[in-house]
Design an enzyme around this catalytic site. Structure first.
Site, PDB file in Angstrom:
ATOM      1  CB  SER A 139       0.162   3.919   2.521  1.00 61.70           C
ATOM      2  OG  SER A 139       1.236   3.772   3.431  1.00 61.70           O
ATOM      3  CE1 TYR A 152      -3.027   5.272   6.414  1.00 64.36           C
ATOM      4  CE2 TYR A 152      -0.940   4.101   6.282  1.00 64.36           C
ATOM      5  CZ  TYR A 152      -1.767   5.122   5.867  1.00 64.36           C
ATOM      6  OH  TYR A 152      -1.348   5.993   4.878  1.00 64.36           O
ATOM      7  CE  LYS A 156      -4.136   4.524   3.067  1.00 68.17           C
ATOM      8  NZ  LYS A 156      -4.946   5.498   2.294  1.00 68.17           N
TER       9      LYS A 156
END
Length: 268
Positions: A139, A152, A156
């Site tokens: 991402s 998150y 990543k």
């Protein structure tokens, strides 16, 4: 996508969004596809959609090592090996770090990072033998930390650092290692994103209709795999964010804050 003809492609998280689009595209290109997801009903529907081909599906929670081992070993048993592993399964969050339970952070890391580690570990001997490909679906949050998505972003960043390390380890093995950063793509990931208590928020703070489609995203990913690209960053906004963050980090802090906050409260 003729390069996929008769290739064995294992895709995690194939029941929704980008994962499902990848499954559909690989099957259409003549690949032998295996996929896994937590939702049995969605996998069953997927099998009905592709009833005329050999699609291997298995229910699996990638945060559990034993489930990942079972998925990979059953894929190898079914098809004889794995040429391409796409670590796509992932989960997001939407909560300020100050408000989020620690278990939410652990869950996001377990799915997004360790899920890829587990599947790759068990698939690697076969991929080495076939000089295949390992892909991580990352991402923009792997390049730039995003507010409300601390875990998150951490998952990543970890995914990309780990993939870069193993890519270097495998430099002379013939194995291709890459990660892709789709940017904001229309999918169910924001509806399923965890809130501060670890429950699905059940809504998307973005206009999903305005985002890149999962089908377009999957086509770009498969082209990048065919061309053995090092990385793939999609969408203009994604590329701009990475560029600005690299050259003007303090300015990017302000721009990102302005995008995600309204009246000093997280709004996206």
């Amino acid at each position: 996508m003729s390069f996929l003809k008769d290739k064995v492609v294992a895709i995690t998280g194939g029941s929704d969004g980008i994962g499902k689009a990848l499954v559909d595209a690989c099957i259409a290109a003549g690949a032998k596809v295996a996929t896994c997801a937590r939702n049995y009903d969605k996998l069953y529907t997927l099998q009905l959609q592709h009833a005329n081909v050999m699609l291997h599906t298995i229910t699996c929670d990638v945060s559990k090592e034993a489930d990942c081992q079972r998925f990979i070993e059953s894929t190898i048993k079914t098809f004889g090996g794995i040429d391409i592993l796409i670590n796509n399964a992932g989960i997001s969050m939407r909560a300020l770090f100050n408000d989020a339970d620690i278990e939410v952070i652990k869950k996001v890391m377990d799915v997004n990072f360790f899920g890829s580690v587990y599947c790759t570990k068990y698939a690697l001997p076969s991929i080495l033998e076939r000089k295949g490909t390992i892909v991580g679906v990352s991402s923009i949050a792997g390049y730039r930390g995003l507010p409300g998505r601390a875990a998150y972003s951490a998952s990543k960043f970890a995914l990309q650092g780990w993939l870069e390390a193993i890519r270097t380890e495998l430099l002379h093995s013939g194995v291709h290692v890459m990660w892709v950063c789709p940017g904001f793509t229309a999918s169910n990931i924001r509806n399923a994103a965890l809130n501060e208590s670890g429950e699905a928020q059940g809504e998307s703070p973005l206009d999903e209709a305005s985002l890149m489609s999962a089908e377009e995203c999957s086509r770009e990913i498969l082209k990048a795999i065919e061309n053995r690209k090092r990385t793939l960053v999609l969408t203009f906004n994604g590329k701009r964010t990475i560029f600005l963050n690299k050259l003007f980090p303090a300015l990017t802090d302000k721009l990102v804050y302005k995008f995600f906050f309204k009246n000093n409260e997280l709004s996206k």
